[in-house]
Design a protein around this motif. Sequence first.
Motif, mmCIF file in Angstrom:
data_model
loop_
_atom_site.group_PDB
_atom_site.id
_atom_site.type_symbol
_atom_site.label_atom_id
_atom_site.label_comp_id
_atom_site.label_asym_id
_atom_site.label_seq_id
_atom_site.Cartn_x
_atom_site.Cartn_y
_atom_site.Cartn_z
ATOM 1 N N VAL A 165 6.555 9.481 1.980
ATOM 2 C CA VAL A 165 5.681 8.456 1.397
ATOM 3 C C VAL A 165 6.146 7.103 1.923
ATOM 4 N N LEU A 166 5.197 6.302 2.370
ATOM 5 C CA LEU A 166 5.478 4.974 2.926
ATOM 6 C C LEU A 166 4.892 3.914 2.005
ATOM 7 N N GLU A 167 5.585 2.773 1.899
ATOM 8 C CA GLU A 167 5.114 1.699 1.030
ATOM 9 C C GLU A 167 5.201 0.341 1.722
ATOM 10 N N PRO A 168 4.520 0.174 2.850
ATOM 11 C CA PRO A 168 4.582 -1.116 3.542
ATOM 12 C C PRO A 168 3.866 -2.211 2.761
ATOM 13 N N SER A 169 4.344 -3.431 2.945
ATOM 14 C CA SER A 169 3.589 -4.547 2.369
ATOM 15 C C SER A 169 2.334 -4.744 3.218
ATOM 16 N N LEU A 170 1.314 -5.321 2.623
ATOM 17 C CA LEU A 170 0.100 -5.590 3.391
ATOM 18 C C LEU A 170 0.383 -6.634 4.470
ATOM 19 N N GLN A 171 1.362 -7.511 4.234
ATOM 20 C CA GLN A 171 1.757 -8.475 5.266
ATOM 21 C C GLN A 171 2.346 -7.753 6.481
ATOM 22 N N ALA A 196 0.856 -1.187 0.000
ATOM 23 C CA ALA A 196 0.000 0.000 0.000
ATOM 24 C C ALA A 196 0.888 1.232 0.000
ATOM 25 N N VAL A 197 0.357 2.326 -0.506
ATOM 26 C CA VAL A 197 1.079 3.597 -0.503
ATOM 27 C C VAL A 197 0.344 4.544 0.443
ATOM 28 N N LEU A 198 1.067 4.992 1.462
ATOM 29 C CA LEU A 198 0.516 5.918 2.442
ATOM 30 C C LEU A 198 1.430 7.124 2.554
ATOM 31 N N THR A 199 0.939 8.147 3.221
ATOM 32 C CA THR A 199 1.755 9.341 3.447
ATOM 33 C C THR A 199 1.865 9.619 4.942
ATOM 34 N N ARG A 200 2.974 10.223 5.316
ATOM 35 C CA ARG A 200 3.098 10.798 6.657
ATOM 36 C C ARG A 200 2.875 12.292 6.462
ATOM 37 N N ARG A 201 1.866 12.821 7.119
ATOM 38 C CA ARG A 201 1.548 14.235 6.987
ATOM 39 C C ARG A 201 2.575 15.077 7.740
ATOM 40 N N PHE A 248 -11.214 4.868 -2.355
ATOM 41 C CA PHE A 248 -11.245 4.108 -3.595
ATOM 42 C C PHE A 248 -9.916 3.388 -3.755
ATOM 43 N N VAL A 249 -9.969 2.110 -4.083
ATOM 44 C CA VAL A 249 -8.760 1.301 -4.241
ATOM 45 C C VAL A 249 -8.324 1.369 -5.698
ATOM 46 N N GLY A 250 -7.039 1.665 -5.884
ATOM 47 C CA GLY A 250 -6.485 1.743 -7.231
ATOM 48 C C GLY A 250 -5.224 0.915 -7.360
ATOM 49 N N LEU A 251 -5.139 0.125 -8.417
ATOM 50 C CA LEU A 251 -3.931 -0.636 -8.704
ATOM 51 C C LEU A 251 -2.957 0.241 -9.471
ATOM 52 N N ILE A 252 -1.695 0.176 -9.068
ATOM 53 C CA ILE A 252 -0.647 0.919 -9.751
ATOM 54 C C ILE A 252 0.532 -0.026 -9.983
ATOM 55 N N GLU A 253 1.447 0.390 -10.822
ATOM 56 C CA GLU A 253 2.677 -0.366 -11.051
ATOM 57 C C GLU A 253 3.679 -0.015 -9.952
ATOM 58 N N PRO A 254 4.551 -0.938 -9.589
ATOM 59 C CA PRO A 254 5.580 -0.617 -8.596
ATOM 60 C C PRO A 254 6.639 0.299 -9.193
ATOM 61 N N GLY A 255 7.437 0.900 -8.321
ATOM 62 C CA GLY A 255 8.597 1.655 -8.766
ATOM 63 C C GLY A 255 8.367 3.124 -9.059
ATOM 64 N N HIS A 256 7.278 3.686 -8.571
ATOM 65 C CA HIS A 256 7.033 5.120 -8.801
ATOM 66 C C HIS A 256 8.069 5.969 -8.063
ATOM 67 N N ALA A 257 8.481 7.040 -8.692
ATOM 68 C CA ALA A 257 9.321 8.042 -8.028
ATOM 69 C C ALA A 257 8.358 9.100 -7.498
ATOM 70 N N TRP A 258 8.119 9.102 -6.215
ATOM 71 C CA TRP A 258 7.123 9.992 -5.610
ATOM 72 C C TRP A 258 7.616 11.430 -5.580
ATOM 73 N N THR A 259 6.671 12.342 -5.714
ATOM 74 C CA THR A 259 6.934 13.772 -5.583
ATOM 75 C C THR A 259 5.999 14.299 -4.507
ATOM 76 N N PRO A 260 6.394 14.157 -3.232
ATOM 77 C CA PRO A 260 5.504 14.590 -2.148
ATOM 78 C C PRO A 260 5.269 16.096 -2.182
ATOM 79 N N SER A 261 4.031 16.492 -1.923
ATOM 80 C CA SER A 261 3.695 17.904 -1.820
ATOM 81 C C SER A 261 4.439 18.498 -0.631
#
Length: 164
Positions: A104-110, A14-19, A84-97
């Motif tokens: 940006v955090l990317e933990p596995s669901l496990q 999942a892709v989450l953010t730390r505010r 809303f759940v959206g599928l994306i490809e791995p490997g994005h280069a994030w541009t945080p606001s």
Amino acid sequence: MLVPIYRSQGRLHAVLTRRRDDLRRHAGEISFPGGRQDDDETDLRITALREAEEEIGLPAADVRLVGALQPTPTIATNYAVYPFVGLIEPGHAWTPSPREVASVLEPSLQELRAGYERRRLVRRGVPFTADTYLVGEDLIWGATARMVSDLLERLAPLLDAEAA
């Protein structure tokens, strides 16, 4: 709100953010990318995609919406959040606001699943017990934890197969 997920090395993430810590609302909290609907937006899916692009630089064209989670209320700010759940490809280069997102955090669901615990928290001096997820140093609680619970419950068969 967008709940971006992707598969990498056989695991769902999942892709989450730390505010940012200096925000007026939900400062320093972990959340999925999202925000308020603009007056000209007639569809909350458009809002979710726009907010994800604004907050983490995820282009709407790179997201395949596959469903929705339960609408989730926030207690402190009294919002109704529509994830809303959206599928994306791995490997994005994030541009945080820089105005909203500290990281940006990317933990596995496990990892999320393994970090579940009911914890006693204190918010504005008031103690309460809540479902939480701890991944490393990151504590996910509140509406985001409720969304994570919904997501994990719906994807349990996939996660069980992943773990086998």
